[in-house]
Design an enzyme around this catalytic site. Structure first.
Site, PDB file in Angstrom:
ATOM      1  N   HIS A  73      -9.719   1.650   0.934  1.00 16.48           N
ATOM      2  CA  HIS A  73      -9.705   0.475   2.007  1.00 16.48           C
ATOM      3  C   HIS A  73     -11.196   0.452   3.028  1.00 16.48           C
ATOM      4  O   HIS A  73      -9.871  -0.253   3.779  1.00 16.48           O
ATOM      5  CB  HIS A  73      -8.402   0.018   2.483  1.00 16.48           C
ATOM      6  CG  HIS A  73      -7.612  -0.615   2.669  1.00 16.48           C
ATOM      7  ND1 HIS A  73      -7.551  -1.537   3.503  1.00 16.48           N
ATOM      8  CD2 HIS A  73      -6.722  -1.730   2.276  1.00 16.48           C
ATOM      9  CE1 HIS A  73      -7.600  -2.910   3.921  1.00 16.48           C
ATOM     10  NE2 HIS A  73      -6.846  -3.389   2.443  1.00 16.48           N
ATOM     11  N   HIS A 102       0.945  -1.433   0.176  1.00 15.19           N
ATOM     12  CA  HIS A 102       0.168  -0.118  -0.173  1.00 15.19           C
ATOM     13  C   HIS A 102       1.020   1.100   0.118  1.00 15.19           C
ATOM     14  O   HIS A 102       0.141   2.343   0.682  1.00 15.19           O
ATOM     15  CB  HIS A 102      -0.310  -0.209   1.081  1.00 15.19           C
ATOM     16  CG  HIS A 102      -1.767  -1.017   1.229  1.00 15.19           C
ATOM     17  ND1 HIS A 102      -2.355  -1.374   0.604  1.00 15.19           N
ATOM     18  CD2 HIS A 102      -2.743  -2.052   2.038  1.00 15.19           C
ATOM     19  CE1 HIS A 102      -3.390  -2.310   0.298  1.00 15.19           C
ATOM     20  NE2 HIS A 102      -3.963  -2.853   1.922  1.00 15.19           N
ATOM     21  N   GLU A 130     -11.470  -4.087  -2.963  1.00 14.57           N
ATOM     22  CA  GLU A 130     -10.714  -2.344  -3.583  1.00 14.57           C
ATOM     23  C   GLU A 130     -10.370  -2.566  -5.228  1.00 14.57           C
ATOM     24  O   GLU A 130     -10.086  -3.857  -5.587  1.00 14.57           O
ATOM     25  CB  GLU A 130      -9.143  -3.157  -3.007  1.00 14.57           C
ATOM     26  CG  GLU A 130      -9.225  -2.913  -1.066  1.00 14.57           C
ATOM     27  CD  GLU A 130      -8.352  -3.993  -0.701  1.00 14.57           C
ATOM     28  OE1 GLU A 130      -7.193  -3.648  -0.808  1.00 14.57           O
ATOM     29  OE2 GLU A 130      -8.138  -4.569   0.251  1.00 14.57           O
TER      30      GLU A 130
END
Length: 388
Positions: free
Chosen positions: A217, A143, A353
């Protein structure tokens, strides 16, 4: 999706403790909308204040978003009786987000999901973002690195778009940020519509070639946050393949048919119905933590998933222009204390996602995530809520 650059305006505004942004000068004739409100949301450790912006339609559907991490903090959705509940996991103040959050509700970047331990090569040069996830023998970049877009302050600008309340968030990531090349200018717009949609539009430009993969998220629990597991939620995903992973959750570069496996959600299945299956990929993920290859043209906005919680009747549709979607079944939630003192235990929420595929900079067989100067990254995802 990459398109020619489109000019955009930036504006910085200082906010007091509470402000109402009225719609009178921006609404089309005959359209009704509620004001956008902003209030303090605590301070970071260095004293930087955060703010919480409320976008709400006339039916009560509401999203609360903070400028720290571009984060969806609350998402209030009616059930089949009209009762509202907050269906997103999170915290009551910004103080908890930098150290306790499992990316709850955050805007993710520069690169959502995983990049392998060796970094990536771009135009003959190797880049090595920080390794912030995985076991010692197989670390990866997750991420966006140690300080991804979920851990920075964004410039916030409330607006109305066709009568709908919206929040434009802007952030400039400098060249070399977290090991990524190029100065990346990012704009994320959250919009609440009269149809109980949370619409998210992403845009980005760069002055050097760089990988970009932005997503959100939010952990959803359609019963209400802290109200138990999501194992009884009924999920559909329009996809016939996943990108399988190795034991450390890095894609192998192959495609795996979902037919005859626990990954086939083309017909509705409860999340928990096959999560204990003896399938190798289920073992690797400790449940579901995989990318589905969506059956749609890249860049076309299409319905790709639905989620239904039978007890409340809440129903969510996911639409996106992206070619993939990571379904994560909350396997690593570990009892974090969230809002209202609720405990977020394993599988207390799930993520859908929308994205390009993990580790794409190292996988030329995957759709490209490389953004180059003169191009504009543009992506849209919609979470649409109803009951049935």
């Amino acid at each position: 999706m990459r398109t020619p650059p489109i000019p955009r305006k930036s504006r910085r505004t200082q906010w007091g403790a509470l402000m109402l942004i009225t719609a009178a000068s921006t609404l089309a004739a005959g359209i009704q909308s509620l004001p956008i409100t902003v209030k303090p949301f605590g301070k970071l450790q260095d004293g930087t204040p955060a703010h919480l912006y409320t976008l709400q339609n006339a039916a009560g559907f509401r999203a609360d978003i903070t400028d720290f991490g571009g984060t969806v903090v609350n998402l209030f959705v009616p059930d089949k009786h009209g009762a509202l509940a907050d269906v997103s996991l999170g915290f009551e103040s910004v103080e908890d987000y930098p150290t306790k959050s499992a990316y709850f509700g955050a805007t993710i970047g520069r690169y959502g999901n995983r990049i392998g331990a060796n970094g990536f090569m771009l135009d003959g040069k190797t880049y090595t973002p920080p390794l912030n996830s995985g076991p010692p023998e197989a670390r990866c970049t997750l991420h966006g690195g140690t300080v991804g877009f979920d851990k920075v302050m964004w410039r916030a600008r409330p607006v109305f778009i066709d009568g709908d309340p919206a929040l434009v968030l802007e952030y400039t990531s400098p060249d070399g940020d977290q090991g990524f090349p190029g100065t990346l200018s990012v704009e994320v717009t959250y919009r609440v519509t009269a149809n109980n949609e949370l619409r998210i539009n992403y845009r980005a430009t760069t002055d050097k070639p760089t990988p970009v993969n932005l997503t959100n998220h939010t952990y959803f629990n359609l019963k209400g946050e802290g109200a138990g597991t999501v194992l009884d939620h009924v999920l559909t995903i329009r996809a016939s393949k996943i990108t399988p992973v190795d034991p450390h959750l890095i894609p192998t570069g192959e495609y795996l048919s979902v037919a005859g496996t626990p990954f086939d959600f083309n017909t509705p299945h409860a999340v928990g119905a096959r999560i204990g299956d003896d399938h190798e990929q289920i073992k690797f993920g400790g449940g579901y933590d995989h990318n589905w290859v969506l059956e749609k043209p890249d860049g076309e906005l299409a319905l790709i998933a639905t989620l239904h919680e039978p007890r409340s009747g809440r129903f969510m549709e996911v639409l996106t222009t992206e070619p993939g979607m990571q379904f994560y079944s909350g396997n690593f939630l570990n009892g974090t204390k969230g809002k209202s003192g609720h405990t977020y235990d394993k599988r207390g929420g799930l993520c859908l996602e929308t994205q390009h595929y993990p580790d794409s900079p190292n996988r030329p067989e995957f759709p490209s995530t490389i953004l180059r100067p003169g191009e504009t990254y543009a992506s849209t995802t919609i979470y649409r809520f109803g009951v049935r």
